[in-house]
Design an enzyme around this catalytic site. Structure first.
Site, PDB file in Angstrom:
ATOM      1  N   SER A 169       0.980  -1.108  -0.113  1.00 21.33           N
ATOM      2  CA  SER A 169      -0.004  -0.063  -0.072  1.00 21.33           C
ATOM      3  C   SER A 169       0.801   1.155  -0.137  1.00 21.33           C
ATOM      4  O   SER A 169       1.433   1.372  -0.832  1.00 21.33           O
ATOM      5  CB  SER A 169      -0.958  -0.118   1.119  1.00 21.33           C
ATOM      6  N   ASP A 264      -9.826  -4.107  -5.693  1.00 25.36           N
ATOM      7  CA  ASP A 264      -9.175  -3.174  -4.988  1.00 25.36           C
ATOM      8  C   ASP A 264      -9.294  -1.838  -5.895  1.00 25.36           C
ATOM      9  O   ASP A 264      -9.050  -1.813  -7.027  1.00 25.36           O
ATOM     10  CB  ASP A 264      -7.802  -3.489  -4.526  1.00 25.36           C
ATOM     11  N   HIS A 294      -8.092  -4.964  -1.162  1.00 24.83           N
ATOM     12  CA  HIS A 294      -6.894  -4.378  -0.481  1.00 24.83           C
ATOM     13  C   HIS A 294      -6.674  -4.403   0.918  1.00 24.83           C
ATOM     14  O   HIS A 294      -7.265  -4.692   1.893  1.00 24.83           O
ATOM     15  CB  HIS A 294      -7.201  -2.596  -0.581  1.00 24.83           C
TER      16      HIS A 294
END
Length: 325
Positions: A169, A264, A294
């Site tokens: 991320s 995502d 995610h």
């Protein structure tokens, strides 16, 4: 393309539903939330909740020879870090940067991930705790990670000299950014950049953002909150240190392995960045795990895709370091 890979065009015709394990996981989160009275979360509470591993730390630590808590240079001060040394011959070292939207998570939340990466890659892993927002606005996290990489460059001889960067991320974004900075400063090439569901496009829109705007853990609303906490000015969304796709060139970058969640909003940023790297002559490959959302790496103890993604990234790191030896 393997059986677990999914082309972007197949991912979001109105939003593909998550897989069975992910649906059960999301249902558990909803049930847990509905059983509690709504209490506004403070930033301190959010950080406390999110800086927890999904698997007992002591059990994860058994997978590696040593876990060493230490401090390494950031841009303005010594920052907490954790070094994972695997059993056997150690080849290469990985600078790992955790996710959390630049706002939360830390060494504990990603402890198990780093233990597994070290064991399965055969490389040492240095997990680095950069400064968080909103106390430290953009580009504080970038500056810290760049300082840590510069320090690690002087220590890498202990593990053969080769360095890779990795993160998930926001940490994946940071890994991509300092890969570009390493090239721009003329330092020896990194062995690899391992990016799990990174944010790479800033203000540049992609279809998956609309398809998975809500209901899949990372929502448009959450992404906007992260941005408000981290950036100084809307112009930051076009800065390559926040959105690497805006770099003047994507040529001569270290090989990129980009692991993606299918459901995502950031999915198409990963595939788009890989395509842009390839067009510029750099090596890049993506893999998408079907039915995942995610952040699925952090729930590897419950979601099979998480274990698979860690193993895949570790094996690619092992191969990259073998080419360097």
């Amino acid at each position: 393309m393997s059986a677990s890979d999914v082309p972007a065009s197949a991912c979001h015709a109105g939003g593909r539903p998550p897989g069975l394990f992910t649906r059960l996981f999301l249902l558990g989160i909803r049930l847990r939330s509905s059983s509690k009275k709504h209490v506004p979360h403070t930033l301190e509470d959010i950080r406390r909740r999110f800086d927890r591993p999904c698997f007992p730390k002591w059990l994860s630590s058994l997978q590696v020879r040593r876990v060493i808590d230490m401090r390494v240079p950031g841009a303005t001060e010594l920052r907490p870090a954790r070094l994972y040394i695997p059993y056997g011959e150690v080849r290469g070292v990985v600078l790992f940067m955790h996710g959390g939207g630049y706002v939360h998570c830390g060494l504990n939340s990603h402890h198990g991930i780093c233990c597994r990466l070290a064991r399965q890659s055969g490389a040492a892993v240095l997990s680095f705790d950069y400064r968080l927002a909103p106390e430290n606005k953009f580009p504080a996290a970038v500056d810290d990670c760049w300082a840590a990489l510069n320090w690690l460059r002087g220590e890498a001889w202990r593990w053969g000299g080769a360095i890779a960067v990795a993160g998930d991320s926001a940490g994946g974004t940071l890994a991509a950014v300092i890969s570009q900075m390493n090239r721009d400063h003329g330092h020896p090439p990194l062995a690899m950049q391992l990016l799990y569901y990174p944010s790479l496009y800033g203000e540049k829109a992609v279809p998956s953002r609309d398809a998975y705007a809500s209901g899949y853990i990372l929502s448009t609303r959450v992404m906007e909150w992260y941005a408000e906490e981290y950036i100084r000015d809307p112009k930051d969304l076009c800065d390559p240190r926040l959105a690497p796709i805006f770099a003047a060139s994507l040529a001569n970058l270290p090989p990129a392995v980009i692991g993606l969640a299918q459901c995502d909003p950031l999915h198409d940023e990963g595939t788009g960045y890989a395509a842009a790297m390839q067009k510029a002559g750099s090596e890049a490959v993506t893999r998408t795990w079907r039915g995942t959302v995610h952040g699925f790496l952090n729930f590897y103890a419950f979601l099979p895709g998480g274990k698979s993604a860690i193993r895949y990234g570790a094996h690619r790191l092992r191969a990259a370091f073998a080419r360097k030896s």
